[in-house]
Design a protein around this motif. Structure first.
Motif, PDB file in Angstrom:
ATOM      1  N   ILE A   4       0.847  -1.199   0.000  1.00 15.98           N
ATOM      2  CA  ILE A   4       0.000   0.000   0.000  1.00 15.98           C
ATOM      3  C   ILE A   4       0.880   1.245   0.000  1.00 15.98           C
ATOM      4  O   ILE A   4       1.757   1.388   0.845  1.00 15.98           O
ATOM      5  N   LEU A   6      -0.516   4.590  -0.134  1.00 19.63           N
ATOM      6  CA  LEU A   6      -1.152   5.517   0.790  1.00 19.63           C
ATOM      7  C   LEU A   6      -2.547   5.022   1.140  1.00 19.63           C
ATOM      8  O   LEU A   6      -3.184   4.305   0.366  1.00 19.63           O
ATOM      9  N   SER A   7      -2.994   5.390   2.334  1.00 22.35           N
ATOM     10  CA  SER A   7      -4.305   4.982   2.823  1.00 22.35           C
ATOM     11  C   SER A   7      -5.071   6.189   3.329  1.00 22.35           C
ATOM     12  O   SER A   7      -4.513   7.030   4.045  1.00 22.35           O
ATOM     13  N   LEU A   8      -6.328   6.246   2.955  1.00 20.20           N
ATOM     14  CA  LEU A   8      -7.234   7.259   3.490  1.00 20.20           C
ATOM     15  C   LEU A   8      -8.166   6.565   4.469  1.00 20.20           C
ATOM     16  O   LEU A   8      -8.783   5.540   4.132  1.00 20.20           O
ATOM     17  N   ARG A   9      -8.264   7.107   5.658  1.00 18.42           N
ATOM     18  CA  ARG A   9      -9.125   6.532   6.671  1.00 18.42           C
ATOM     19  C   ARG A   9     -10.077   7.603   7.197  1.00 18.42           C
ATOM     20  O   ARG A   9      -9.671   8.536   7.866  1.00 18.42           O
ATOM     21  N   ASP A  29     -12.747   6.195   2.792  1.00 17.41           N
ATOM     22  CA  ASP A  29     -11.796   5.111   3.055  1.00 17.41           C
ATOM     23  C   ASP A  29     -11.311   4.583   1.712  1.00 17.41           C
ATOM     24  O   ASP A  29     -12.109   4.121   0.890  1.00 17.41           O
ATOM     25  N   LEU A  30     -10.010   4.651   1.481  1.00 18.62           N
ATOM     26  CA  LEU A  30      -9.474   4.218   0.184  1.00 18.62           C
ATOM     27  C   LEU A  30      -7.993   3.898   0.331  1.00 18.62           C
ATOM     28  O   LEU A  30      -7.245   4.650   0.952  1.00 18.62           O
ATOM     29  N   ASP A  31      -7.581   2.761  -0.224  1.00 18.64           N
ATOM     30  CA  ASP A  31      -6.170   2.393  -0.287  1.00 18.64           C
ATOM     31  C   ASP A  31      -5.689   2.505  -1.731  1.00 18.64           C
ATOM     32  O   ASP A  31      -6.407   2.121  -2.658  1.00 18.64           O
ATOM     33  N   ILE A  32      -4.473   2.999  -1.901  1.00 22.17           N
ATOM     34  CA  ILE A  32      -3.851   3.095  -3.223  1.00 22.17           C
ATOM     35  C   ILE A  32      -2.552   2.314  -3.171  1.00 22.17           C
ATOM     36  O   ILE A  32      -1.697   2.570  -2.315  1.00 22.17           O
ATOM     37  N   ALA A  33      -2.405   1.350  -4.067  1.00 24.14           N
ATOM     38  CA  ALA A  33      -1.236   0.474  -4.060  1.00 24.14           C
ATOM     39  C   ALA A  33      -0.041   1.152  -4.716  1.00 24.14           C
ATOM     40  O   ALA A  33      -0.182   2.020  -5.586  1.00 24.14           O
ATOM     41  N   ILE A  69      -4.605  10.587   6.628  1.00 23.60           N
ATOM     42  CA  ILE A  69      -3.919  10.238   5.388  1.00 23.60           C
ATOM     43  C   ILE A  69      -2.608   9.598   5.801  1.00 23.60           C
ATOM     44  O   ILE A  69      -1.750  10.253   6.399  1.00 23.60           O
ATOM     45  N   TRP A  71       0.892   7.272   4.858  1.00 21.19           N
ATOM     46  CA  TRP A  71       1.811   7.087   3.731  1.00 21.19           C
ATOM     47  C   TRP A  71       2.767   5.922   3.988  1.00 21.19           C
ATOM     48  O   TRP A  71       3.987   6.112   4.074  1.00 21.19           O
TER      49      TRP A  71
END
Length: 264
Positions: A4, A6-9, A29-33, A69, A71
């Motif tokens: 991952i 970055l992650s948005l929580r 809520d979103l994860d970006i690889a 956010i 990282w």
């Protein structure tokens, strides 16, 4: 792709103060690889550009931000210009009209990579060649107004990747261009991201344009994340009626994407 980036929580962004504040993002809520090419799709006012500005630390003063956010792909808060590059819709917002193209790109290289001016200018010319600017040696001495809109956007991309960032954010970077130039810019971004192993956040209202080259699509509406998934899954079996309506409104989704047509 691995891990991952970055992650948005529960990320929330509200413009204005008190009860009059307007929610621009609502508990996302979103994860970006790492190495992923993710398209953020949505109509005007859906929150997609607010997301880009939140990641880049470009929200206006007084904005209320909630959630997190994270990282993990960087291991530290991102350094603007070094860890991420930003390409705006209008290159005029990022290019200085009184400095030559070479000066502007070289300055970023020198500042973030610590190179000498001579080395920075050499890298700037290499970057102009990479983004396929004709006669890059002459373009180095040109001013922004002497280039076409598509060429200015290529210069903006060169400046954005000058410090070898891990993340490239393109916020409506093609919407002001004609369809042929749009496809050229998309092909350019796709190639640069693959070559440099960058993670790409491609923000657009045009689901058809994005579908030709991204790995995943995240659909936003009214400040909320409607759905997210692999591009083929979202296009063939959307979970949301809103996403289905967006796809139906783009009849060209039934034909090969323009990026593929030009390559054939």
């Amino acid at each position: 792709m691995s891990g991952i980036f970055l992650s948005l929580r529960q990320l929330s962004v509200t413009y204005g103060r008190g009860s009059s504040g307007a929610a621009a993002l609502d508990h996302i809520d979103l994860d970006i690889a790492s190495g992923e090419r993710l398209a953020i799709i949505g109509e005007s006012g859906s929150g997609k550009s607010t997301l880009a500005r939140a990641l880049a630390g470009l929200l206006p003063e007084g904005t209320k931000v909630g959630g997190e956010i994270l990282w993990p792909g960087l291991g530290h808060p991102p350094r603007p210009g070094r860890d991420f590059g930003f390409v705006f819709q209008d290159p005029g917002s990022s290019l200085n009209p009184v400095l030559t193209i070479g000066e502007q790109i070289a300055e970023g290289v020198r500042r973030h990579l610590g190179l000498s001016w001579k080395q920075a200018y050499a890298r700037a010319e290499e970057l102009l060649e990479r983004v396929r600017i004709p006669q890059p040696d002459k373009a180095m001495r040109a001013f922004p107004h002497q280039l076409s809109g598509g060429q200015r956007q290529r210069v903006a991309i060169a400046a954005a990747i000058a410090a070898r960032p891990a993340l490239l954010i393109a916020d409506e970077a093609t919407s002001a261009l004609d369809v042929v130039v749009q496809a050229e810019i998309v092909r350019l971004l796709d190639g640069l991201v693959r070559e440099d192993g960058m993670t790409l956040l491609f923000i657009t209202h045009d689901i058809a344009l994005a579908s030709g080259f991204v790995d995943r699509i995240a659909v936003f509406r009214n400040a909320r994340l409607v759905e997210a998934g692999p591009v083929r899954s979202v296009l063939s079996a959307p979970k949301s009626d809103y996403t289905a309506a967006l796809i139906a409104s783009h009849r060209d989704l039934a034909t090969p994407p323009l990026i593929e047509e030009l390559a054939s």
